[in-house]
Design an enzyme around this catalytic site. Structure first.
Site, PDB file in Angstrom:
ATOM      1  N   LYS A  35       0.831  -1.215   0.000  1.00 45.74           N
ATOM      2  CA  LYS A  35       0.000   0.000   0.000  1.00 45.74           C
ATOM      3  C   LYS A  35       0.868   1.268   0.000  1.00 45.74           C
ATOM      4  CE  LYS A  35      -2.310  -0.882   3.841  1.00 45.74           C
ATOM      5  NZ  LYS A  35      -1.755  -2.202   4.261  1.00 45.74           N
ATOM      6  N   ARG A 110      -9.606   1.377   8.720  1.00 44.01           N
ATOM      7  CA  ARG A 110      -9.290  -0.015   9.060  1.00 44.01           C
ATOM      8  C   ARG A 110     -10.438  -0.691   9.794  1.00 44.01           C
ATOM      9  NH1 ARG A 110      -3.331   0.783   8.957  1.00 44.01           N
ATOM     10  NH2 ARG A 110      -2.346  -1.249   9.012  1.00 44.01           N
ATOM     11  N   ARG A 149      11.176  -6.911   5.371  1.00 45.40           N
ATOM     12  CA  ARG A 149      11.152  -5.479   5.693  1.00 45.40           C
ATOM     13  C   ARG A 149      11.645  -5.253   7.128  1.00 45.40           C
ATOM     14  NH1 ARG A 149       5.555  -2.308   5.106  1.00 45.40           N
ATOM     15  NH2 ARG A 149       5.134  -3.270   7.123  1.00 45.40           N
ATOM     16  N   ARG A 155      11.728  -2.090  11.459  1.00 45.99           N
ATOM     17  CA  ARG A 155      10.402  -1.690  11.940  1.00 45.99           C
ATOM     18  C   ARG A 155       9.949  -2.682  13.004  1.00 45.99           C
ATOM     19  NH1 ARG A 155       5.144  -0.317   8.169  1.00 45.99           N
ATOM     20  NH2 ARG A 155       3.824  -1.269   9.763  1.00 45.99           N
ATOM     21  N   ARG A 166      -1.231  -8.999  13.529  1.00 46.39           N
ATOM     22  CA  ARG A 166      -1.726  -7.996  12.570  1.00 46.39           C
ATOM     23  C   ARG A 166      -2.588  -8.668  11.501  1.00 46.39           C
ATOM     24  NH1 ARG A 166       3.800  -5.688  10.891  1.00 46.39           N
ATOM     25  NH2 ARG A 166       2.691  -4.317   9.463  1.00 46.39           N
TER      26      ARG A 166
HETATM   27  P1  AMP Z   1       0.668   0.549   8.812  1.00 49.32           P
HETATM   28  O1  AMP Z   1       1.913   1.330   8.616  1.00 49.32           O
HETATM   29  O2  AMP Z   1      -0.457   1.064   7.991  1.00 49.32           O
HETATM   30  O3  AMP Z   1       0.889  -0.931   8.619  1.00 49.32           O
HETATM   31  O4  AMP Z   1       0.229   0.748  10.331  1.00 49.32           O
HETATM   32  C1  AMP Z   1       1.057   0.304  11.390  1.00 49.32           C
HETATM   33  C2  AMP Z   1       0.231   0.169  12.656  1.00 49.32           C
HETATM   34  O5  AMP Z   1      -0.306   1.453  13.007  1.00 49.32           O
HETATM   35  C3  AMP Z   1      -0.971  -0.742  12.547  1.00 49.32           C
HETATM   36  O6  AMP Z   1      -0.650  -2.104  12.761  1.00 49.32           O
HETATM   37  C4  AMP Z   1      -1.881  -0.180  13.642  1.00 49.32           C
HETATM   38  O7  AMP Z   1      -1.468  -0.606  14.909  1.00 49.32           O
HETATM   39  C5  AMP Z   1      -1.613   1.314  13.542  1.00 49.32           C
HETATM   40  N1  AMP Z   1      -2.570   1.977  12.626  1.00 49.32           N
HETATM   41  C6  AMP Z   1      -2.300   2.575  11.431  1.00 49.32           C
HETATM   42  N2  AMP Z   1      -3.409   3.058  10.863  1.00 49.32           N
HETATM   43  C7  AMP Z   1      -4.423   2.763  11.717  1.00 49.32           C
HETATM   44  C8  AMP Z   1      -5.828   2.960  11.685  1.00 49.32           C
HETATM   45  N3  AMP Z   1      -6.418   3.574  10.645  1.00 49.32           N
HETATM   46  N4  AMP Z   1      -6.556   2.522  12.736  1.00 49.32           N
HETATM   47  C9  AMP Z   1      -5.983   1.909  13.780  1.00 49.32           C
HETATM   48  N5  AMP Z   1      -4.673   1.661  13.867  1.00 49.32           N
HETATM   49  C10 AMP Z   1      -3.885   2.084  12.843  1.00 49.32           C
END
Ligand code: AMP
Length: 212
Positions: A35, A110, A149, A155, A166
């Site tokens: 994404k 989400r 990654r 990360r 996740r």
């Molecule tokens: P991402 O970089 O999009 O994979 O997000 C990393 C982490 O941030 C996720 O596993 C969630 O814990 C948190 N996170 C990111 N976006 C959201 C969202 N829209 N709602 C809730 N948690 C989020």
């Protein structure tokens, strides 16, 4: 109105453009589907504003802000940050970036509550989500991508126990959004396992069928 997105037309009728007013795209998919990478390419090509909620939260964690400290407790376990915090955060970003031609929403929404809130926030700004591009990749490949990654970027949530959580959270809380957008005729499935460029080409073609 809804059928416009499902019919054979290669361009949007003027009244749809007038209705949506902006090119707002949700880039959707499980963790590791690409994404972020695809969002960056799209942002450059169409001059849109990229909102990556995960990236913003990681910056908050880095700065040790109150939001960052709270978010870290959820992120480090592979859980979602509570809806209320995320929705407030998004509303704030929309207010600060009102002059854009459109948004790429990456990692938001989400949950169903977030999707409903996004509809409301955009509606208040006389616009809406135009399309949801859903990237699909086999789970085993996703896990391998995320582990790689994690090794390369360090990360902290890209390690096996957290990745497994996740994935569970994605299936239970986020995947149902596909149905939410499908019912609105806004969901477009994109195979996500090819090269970065191949996937990007597919996305660009899908967008060109939507508009212009
Ligand atoms: P991402 O970089 O999009 O994979 O997000 C990393 C982490 O941030 C996720 O596993 C969630 O814990 C948190 N996170 C990111 N976006 C959201 C969202 N829209 N709602 C809730 N948690 C989020």
């Amino acid at each position: 109105m809804l059928n416009i997105w499902q019919n054979e037309k290669k361009y949007l009728p003027l009244h749809v453009f007038m209705e949506y007013n902006m090119l707002n795209i949700v880039i959707f998919g499980a963790p590791g589907t690409g994404k972020g990478t695809q969002s960056e390419l799209l942002t450059k090509k169409y001059g849109l504003h990229h909102i990556s909620t995960g990236e913003i939260l990681r910056e908050e964690i880095e700065r040790k802000s109150p939001l960052g400290l709270l978010a870290d407790q959820h992120i480090s376990r592979g859980h979602l940050v509570p809806d209320e915090l995320m929705i407030d955060m998004l509303a704030d970003i929309l207010d600060k970036t009102a002059n854009t031609k459109g948004y790429i929403f990456d990692g938001f929404p989400r949950t169903i509550a977030q999707a409903q809130a996004l509809d409301k926030l955009l509606n208040e700004r006389d616009t809406a989500v135009v399309a949801v591009l859903s990237l699909k990749v086999e789970e085993q490949e996703l896990i391998q991508r995320l582990l790689k990654r994690g090794r390369e970027s360090g990360r902290s949530d890209d390690k096996l126990e957290v990745i497994e959580n996740r994935m569970k959270v994605y299936k239970a809380q986020t995947d149902p959004l596909r149905d939410y957008y499908k019912k609105k005729g806004k969901l477009f499935n994109i195979p996500g396992s090819g090269s970065i460029n191949d996937v990007f080409e597919e996305i660009v073609q899908e967008i060109s069928r939507l508009s212009f």
